[in-house]
Design a protein around this motif. Structure first.
Motif, short mmCIF file in Angstrom:
data_model
loop_
_atom_site.label_atom_id
_atom_site.label_comp_id
_atom_site.label_asym_id
_atom_site.label_seq_id
_atom_site.Cartn_x
_atom_site.Cartn_y
_atom_site.Cartn_z
N PHE A 50 2.53 1.75 9.60
CA PHE A 50 3.48 2.45 9.05
C PHE A 50 4.77 1.58 9.18
CE2 PHE A 50 1.46 6.75 9.88
CZ PHE A 50 0.72 6.48 8.77
N SER A 51 5.01 0.83 10.11
CA SER A 51 6.16 -0.21 10.09
C SER A 51 6.00 -1.57 9.23
CB SER A 51 6.15 -0.67 11.71
OG SER A 51 6.50 0.59 12.52
N THR A 52 5.03 -1.86 8.78
CA THR A 52 4.61 -2.96 7.95
C THR A 52 5.51 -2.75 6.72
OG1 THR A 52 2.21 -3.16 8.88
CG2 THR A 52 2.70 -4.24 6.81
N GLY A 53 5.99 -3.89 6.32
CA GLY A 53 7.23 -3.90 5.10
C GLY A 53 6.86 -3.20 4.07
N ASN A 54 5.74 -3.21 3.28
CA ASN A 54 5.51 -2.57 1.98
C ASN A 54 4.41 -1.57 2.29
OD1 ASN A 54 7.34 -3.68 0.12
ND2 ASN A 54 6.51 -5.69 0.46
N VAL A 55 4.32 -0.77 3.11
CA VAL A 55 3.30 0.19 3.57
C VAL A 55 4.24 1.54 3.34
CG1 VAL A 55 1.80 1.43 4.83
CG2 VAL A 55 1.71 -1.30 4.68
N TYR A 56 3.92 2.27 2.33
CA TYR A 56 4.73 3.69 2.68
C TYR A 56 3.62 4.78 2.65
CZ TYR A 56 8.12 0.48 0.81
OH TYR A 56 8.84 -0.77 0.71
N ASN A 76 5.94 14.30 -6.08
CA ASN A 76 6.99 13.83 -6.68
C ASN A 76 7.62 12.51 -5.87
OD1 ASN A 76 7.14 15.58 -8.67
ND2 ASN A 76 8.27 16.98 -7.43
N GLU A 77 7.44 12.50 -4.65
CA GLU A 77 7.59 11.46 -3.82
C GLU A 77 6.81 10.01 -4.02
OE1 GLU A 77 7.16 12.46 0.27
OE2 GLU A 77 9.15 13.53 0.48
N LEU A 78 5.48 10.38 -4.27
CA LEU A 78 4.50 9.61 -4.80
C LEU A 78 5.02 8.71 -6.15
CD1 LEU A 78 1.81 7.79 -4.63
CD2 LEU A 78 0.79 9.87 -5.86
N VAL A 79 5.48 9.51 -7.15
CA VAL A 79 6.08 9.06 -8.36
C VAL A 79 7.21 8.05 -8.10
CG1 VAL A 79 7.09 9.51 -10.55
CG2 VAL A 79 4.93 10.72 -9.87
N ALA A 139 -8.42 18.77 -7.45
CA ALA A 139 -7.24 19.04 -8.46
C ALA A 139 -5.88 18.20 -7.94
CB ALA A 139 -6.95 20.47 -8.32
N GLU A 140 -5.56 18.17 -6.81
CA GLU A 140 -4.39 17.29 -6.26
C GLU A 140 -4.44 16.05 -6.68
OE1 GLU A 140 -5.97 19.43 -4.61
OE2 GLU A 140 -4.94 20.84 -3.29
N ILE A 141 -5.78 15.41 -6.32
CA ILE A 141 -5.88 14.06 -6.85
C ILE A 141 -5.68 13.50 -8.18
CG2 ILE A 141 -7.40 12.01 -6.72
CD1 ILE A 141 -8.12 12.90 -3.82
N LEU A 142 -6.27 14.51 -8.95
CA LEU A 142 -6.32 14.20 -10.37
C LEU A 142 -4.82 14.28 -11.03
CD1 LEU A 142 -7.82 13.83 -13.36
CD2 LEU A 142 -7.77 16.47 -13.43
N GLU A 143 -4.10 15.37 -10.55
CA GLU A 143 -2.78 15.45 -10.95
C GLU A 143 -1.77 14.52 -10.49
OE1 GLU A 143 0.90 18.79 -10.52
OE2 GLU A 143 -0.91 19.28 -9.68
N ALA A 144 -1.91 14.14 -9.29
CA ALA A 144 -1.20 12.72 -8.71
C ALA A 144 -1.68 11.53 -9.46
CB ALA A 144 -1.49 12.57 -7.16
N SER A 145 -2.99 11.31 -9.75
CA SER A 145 -3.39 10.11 -10.36
C SER A 145 -2.80 10.22 -11.72
CB SER A 145 -4.66 10.16 -10.52
OG SER A 145 -5.52 9.93 -9.37
N ILE A 176 0.86 -1.19 0.06
CA ILE A 176 -0.15 0.04 -0.07
C ILE A 176 0.91 1.29 -0.04
CG2 ILE A 176 -1.68 1.15 1.12
CD1 ILE A 176 -2.47 -1.61 2.54
N ILE A 177 0.50 2.07 -0.87
CA ILE A 177 1.17 3.44 -0.79
C ILE A 177 -0.11 4.54 -0.61
CG2 ILE A 177 2.45 5.26 -2.18
CD1 ILE A 177 3.35 2.80 -4.00
N VAL A 178 0.40 5.51 0.57
CA VAL A 178 -0.57 6.23 0.92
C VAL A 178 -0.18 7.66 0.48
CG1 VAL A 178 -1.82 7.45 2.88
CG2 VAL A 178 -1.21 5.15 2.76
N PHE A 179 -0.82 8.42 -0.32
CA PHE A 179 -0.73 9.87 -0.76
C PHE A 179 -1.61 10.67 -0.06
CE2 PHE A 179 -1.63 13.37 -3.40
CZ PHE A 179 -0.58 14.08 -3.18
#
Length: 190
Positions: free
Chosen positions: A120-126, A132-135, A162-168, A97-100
Motif C-alpha cells: 500500500f506504500s508503493t507509489g502508484n498503488v491505491y 465513487n472513490e474508484l471513479v 452486481a457491485e463489480i458490474l456497476e463499478a466496471s 494498480i488500483i484495488v477496489f
C-alpha cells in the motif's frame, strides 16, 4: 509494538484517509481467515472460498501471469482478497494498480492478519471500497491514452456480481470521458 492492522492502516491513510477512518471504526460482520494447506490464509464468504485451500500463492502466480499477458498501463483489481495477487503483481514489476474491495468486512479481516503495508506504500498503488472513490482514482491517476485492465477472480465475480458490474461500468465511462477530453483538446488546437 504496532499491530499488523495498525501498519496497514498507517500505509492506507496517506492515500485514502476516509477508508482508513472507516476501517478504524466499529466492524461489520466478521470474515474468518483460515489456513490453507500451504500455511497461507484463505477465507470463505457467502459460501465461497476466495483463494485456493491448498496453495494461494501458486494460484496468485497463475492469476498474475494471466493478467500480465495483456499489456496495460494500469491494472484495476476488483477485490483484494488476501492480497496475494497484489503482492505478486508488484513483485513482477507492476506498480500502477488500483484495488477496489467491495467487501469492507473482508478488507478489515485481511488487514488484521496480513501485512500489506509495503504494498500500500508503493507509489502508484491505491485502494478504495467506494465506487465513487474508484471513479475519482481513475479520473485523477490514469490518463485517457492509458490502457486499463480490469481483473477479478471468479469468487469475486460470483459474490459481488452486481457491485463489480456497476463499478466496471463506471470505470469504463470515466475512461471514455478522459478519451473524449483528449480528442476535444486536440480538435480545438486545430
Amino acid at each position: 509494538m504496532e499491530t499488523i492492522f495498525g501498519r496497514n492502516c498507517r500505509a492506507i491513510v496517506s492515500k485514502n484517509n476516509g477508508l482508513a477512518r472507516m476501517l478504524a471504526g466499529p466492524g461489520e460482520g466478521a470474515v474468518l481467515l483460515e489456513p490453507a494447506k500451504s500455511g497461507d490464509f484463505t477465507f470463505r464468504h457467502k459460501g465461497l472460498y476466495f483463494h485456493s485451500r491448498y496453495d494461494p500463492l501458486k494460484e496468485a502466480e497463475a492469476q498474475a501471469e494471466e493478467a500480465l499477458k495483456k499489456k496495460s498501463d494500469w491494472i484495476i483489481l476488483f477485490g483484494l482478497g488476501c492480497g496475494y495477487l497484489l503482492k505478486t503483481l508488484i513483485k513482477k514489476g507492476r506498480e500502477k494498480i488500483i484495488v477496489f474491495e467491495p467487501g469492507i468486512e473482508i478488507l478489515r479481516a485481511v488487514l488484521e492478519k496480513i501485512d500489506l503495508s509495503e504494498e500500500f506504500s508503493t507509489g502508484n498503488v491505491y485502494i478504495c471500497s467506494d465506487q465513487n472513490e474508484l471513479v475519482d482514482l481513475v479520473l485523477g491517476k490514469t490518463e485517457g491514452m492509458d490502457d486499463l485492465l480490469s481483473y477479478q477472480s471468479m469468487p469475486y465475480k460470483q459474490a459481488f456480481a452486481a457491485e463489480i458490474l456497476e463499478a466496471s461500468n463506471k470505470v469504463m465511462i470515466a475512461h471514455i470521458i478522459q478519451i473524449v477530453g483528449i480528442k476535444t483538446a486536440i480538435q480545438s488546437r486545430f
